[in-house]
Design a protein around this motif. Sequence first.
Motif, PDB file in Angstrom:
ATOM      1  N   GLY A  63       5.801   8.969  -9.101  1.00  0.00           N
ATOM      2  CA  GLY A  63       6.007   8.418 -10.437  1.00  0.00           C
ATOM      3  C   GLY A  63       7.395   7.831 -10.581  1.00  0.00           C
ATOM      4  O   GLY A  63       7.857   7.078  -9.717  1.00  0.00           O
ATOM      5  N   SER A  64       8.075   8.180 -11.666  1.00  0.00           N
ATOM      6  CA  SER A  64       9.424   7.661 -11.917  1.00  0.00           C
ATOM      7  C   SER A  64      10.509   8.645 -11.498  1.00  0.00           C
ATOM      8  O   SER A  64      11.676   8.487 -11.869  1.00  0.00           O
ATOM      9  CB  SER A  64       9.588   7.338 -13.404  1.00  0.00           C
ATOM     10  N   ALA A  65      10.149   9.651 -10.717  1.00  0.00           N
ATOM     11  CA  ALA A  65      11.125  10.646 -10.271  1.00  0.00           C
ATOM     12  C   ALA A  65      12.238   9.977  -9.475  1.00  0.00           C
ATOM     13  O   ALA A  65      12.000   9.024  -8.717  1.00  0.00           O
ATOM     14  CB  ALA A  65      10.451  11.720  -9.427  1.00  0.00           C
ATOM     15  N   ALA A  66      13.453  10.486  -9.631  1.00  0.00           N
ATOM     16  CA  ALA A  66      14.616   9.882  -8.969  1.00  0.00           C
ATOM     17  C   ALA A  66      14.476   9.861  -7.456  1.00  0.00           C
ATOM     18  O   ALA A  66      15.010   8.958  -6.789  1.00  0.00           O
ATOM     19  CB  ALA A  66      15.884  10.633  -9.370  1.00  0.00           C
ATOM     20  N   VAL A  67      13.767  10.838  -6.897  1.00  0.00           N
ATOM     21  CA  VAL A  67      13.647  10.912  -5.439  1.00  0.00           C
ATOM     22  C   VAL A  67      12.944   9.683  -4.864  1.00  0.00           C
ATOM     23  O   VAL A  67      13.146   9.332  -3.694  1.00  0.00           O
ATOM     24  CB  VAL A  67      12.909  12.207  -5.027  1.00  0.00           C
ATOM     25  N   GLY A 122      10.692   3.097  -3.709  1.00  0.00           N
ATOM     26  CA  GLY A 122       9.559   3.886  -4.178  1.00  0.00           C
ATOM     27  C   GLY A 122       9.254   3.735  -5.647  1.00  0.00           C
ATOM     28  O   GLY A 122       8.227   4.231  -6.135  1.00  0.00           O
ATOM     29  N   LEU A 123      10.120   3.024  -6.385  1.00  0.00           N
ATOM     30  CA  LEU A 123       9.886   2.726  -7.794  1.00  0.00           C
ATOM     31  C   LEU A 123       9.337   1.317  -7.984  1.00  0.00           C
ATOM     32  O   LEU A 123       9.133   0.863  -9.103  1.00  0.00           O
ATOM     33  CB  LEU A 123      11.178   2.897  -8.592  1.00  0.00           C
ATOM     34  N   GLY A 124       9.153   0.599  -6.848  1.00  0.00           N
ATOM     35  CA  GLY A 124       8.623  -0.761  -6.913  1.00  0.00           C
ATOM     36  C   GLY A 124       9.669  -1.825  -7.132  1.00  0.00           C
ATOM     37  O   GLY A 124       9.333  -2.990  -7.358  1.00  0.00           O
ATOM     38  N   ARG A 125      10.959  -1.481  -7.007  1.00  0.00           N
ATOM     39  CA  ARG A 125      12.041  -2.444  -7.222  1.00  0.00           C
ATOM     40  C   ARG A 125      12.436  -3.111  -5.907  1.00  0.00           C
ATOM     41  O   ARG A 125      12.419  -2.480  -4.859  1.00  0.00           O
ATOM     42  CB  ARG A 125      13.254  -1.756  -7.829  1.00  0.00           C
ATOM     43  N   LYS A 126      12.841  -4.381  -5.971  1.00  0.00           N
ATOM     44  CA  LYS A 126      13.343  -5.084  -4.803  1.00  0.00           C
ATOM     45  C   LYS A 126      14.815  -4.725  -4.611  1.00  0.00           C
ATOM     46  O   LYS A 126      15.615  -4.869  -5.537  1.00  0.00           O
ATOM     47  CB  LYS A 126      13.184  -6.598  -4.976  1.00  0.00           C
ATOM     48  N   VAL A 127      15.166  -4.260  -3.412  1.00  0.00           N
ATOM     49  CA  VAL A 127      16.528  -3.796  -3.149  1.00  0.00           C
ATOM     50  C   VAL A 127      16.961  -4.224  -1.745  1.00  0.00           C
ATOM     51  O   VAL A 127      16.141  -4.607  -0.912  1.00  0.00           O
ATOM     52  CB  VAL A 127      16.636  -2.253  -3.269  1.00  0.00           C
ATOM     53  N   THR A 138       0.830  -1.201   0.000  1.00  0.00           N
ATOM     54  CA  THR A 138       0.000   0.000   0.000  1.00  0.00           C
ATOM     55  C   THR A 138       0.867   1.254   0.000  1.00  0.00           C
ATOM     56  O   THR A 138       0.594   2.222  -0.717  1.00  0.00           O
ATOM     57  CB  THR A 138      -0.935   0.011   1.225  1.00  0.00           C
ATOM     58  N   CYS A 139       1.948   1.232   0.807  1.00  0.00           N
ATOM     59  CA  CYS A 139       2.869   2.370   0.856  1.00  0.00           C
ATOM     60  C   CYS A 139       3.586   2.554  -0.481  1.00  0.00           C
ATOM     61  O   CYS A 139       3.752   3.680  -0.972  1.00  0.00           O
ATOM     62  CB  CYS A 139       3.890   2.174   1.969  1.00  0.00           C
ATOM     63  N   VAL A 140       4.024   1.443  -1.078  1.00  0.00           N
ATOM     64  CA  VAL A 140       4.721   1.510  -2.361  1.00  0.00           C
ATOM     65  C   VAL A 140       3.794   2.062  -3.436  1.00  0.00           C
ATOM     66  O   VAL A 140       4.187   2.932  -4.229  1.00  0.00           O
ATOM     67  CB  VAL A 140       5.242   0.114  -2.765  1.00  0.00           C
ATOM     68  N   ASP A 141       2.564   1.570  -3.473  1.00  0.00           N
ATOM     69  CA  ASP A 141       1.600   2.057  -4.467  1.00  0.00           C
ATOM     70  C   ASP A 141       1.344   3.553  -4.306  1.00  0.00           C
ATOM     71  O   ASP A 141       1.255   4.287  -5.297  1.00  0.00           O
ATOM     72  CB  ASP A 141       0.281   1.287  -4.341  1.00  0.00           C
ATOM     73  N   ALA A 142       1.242   3.996  -3.047  1.00  0.00           N
ATOM     74  CA  ALA A 142       1.015   5.416  -2.796  1.00  0.00           C
ATOM     75  C   ALA A 142       2.214   6.244  -3.228  1.00  0.00           C
ATOM     76  O   ALA A 142       2.061   7.337  -3.801  1.00  0.00           O
ATOM     77  CB  ALA A 142       0.717   5.633  -1.314  1.00  0.00           C
TER      78      ALA A 142
END
Length: 272
Positions: free
Chosen positions: A233-237, A260-265, A223-227
């Motif tokens: 969006g795709s902003a670097a921040v 925040g871009l939805g990537r696993k890190v 939910t947090c990631v989707d928000a």
Amino acid sequence: ASLFKNDQHIASRLRELFHRGYLDRPVAQLQLRVRDGVIAKGSVPLVYCVTKSGLDIIGSERRAALGDGKLSWVGKLNEGGRVFMEHTLAIADVSIGLDVALRGQTRLERLSDTALLSGMSDVRRASAKPWSLRVNYKGENLTALCDLAFAVGDRAARRRWNFLVEVDRGHMPVTRASFQATSIMRKLVAYATAYDDGLHQSDLGWQNLRVVVLTTSADRVQTCVDAARARFGSAAVARIFLFGVGGAAVDLLNHEFIDGLGRKVRLIEQAA
């Protein structure tokens, strides 16, 4: 060798320090035993906090070595209720868990509070809230104030990673219809604005920054990631945010976060 033979020895020593007035048992923990009007079964570990007399015994030099910031909340436990205490203990779990995760590391180490504060002005270092970052977002004043700050250094590569941590116990809405009301998103916007304004460099003296948000479940993480993706969006921040499930057993170094871009890190993107 350990100072204590077993858990019973530890419990005995804690009781003695309590009766001598060096430790206290916050009354708020009594509320932790009651859920939906039912008293929890079995034994529940007691939580102790250091009293003023205990801090006096520790002494100023030892307090500095431990980090006064880590001790500053102990007297507040009696002032808050169950929610405050759960949140405070969750923050302690993160800090202790990080120390445990780093014990077996040959290259990585947790940097001292002195190193964390070294790049700040004298005024900010002396502040009760040195991590507070104040920003203006579309005419509204926001404050980004973390629950915990830490840095991890790589001895061999001479690198360091700096982190501000938000511990979410699931009580605050992720988003609200009104941005003026408190929410997780309001916090994220404050951090993102501070990062875009370069306050991590000018105010904290750090060359890099990531914001770790530890919450209660995988569903709430999503939910947090989707928000965050909807807002940034795709902003670097968006890359500075790491969302994960918290808890006493979480190994922060090996935990799989989602940014925040939805990537696993991972927490530390360590060079080989």
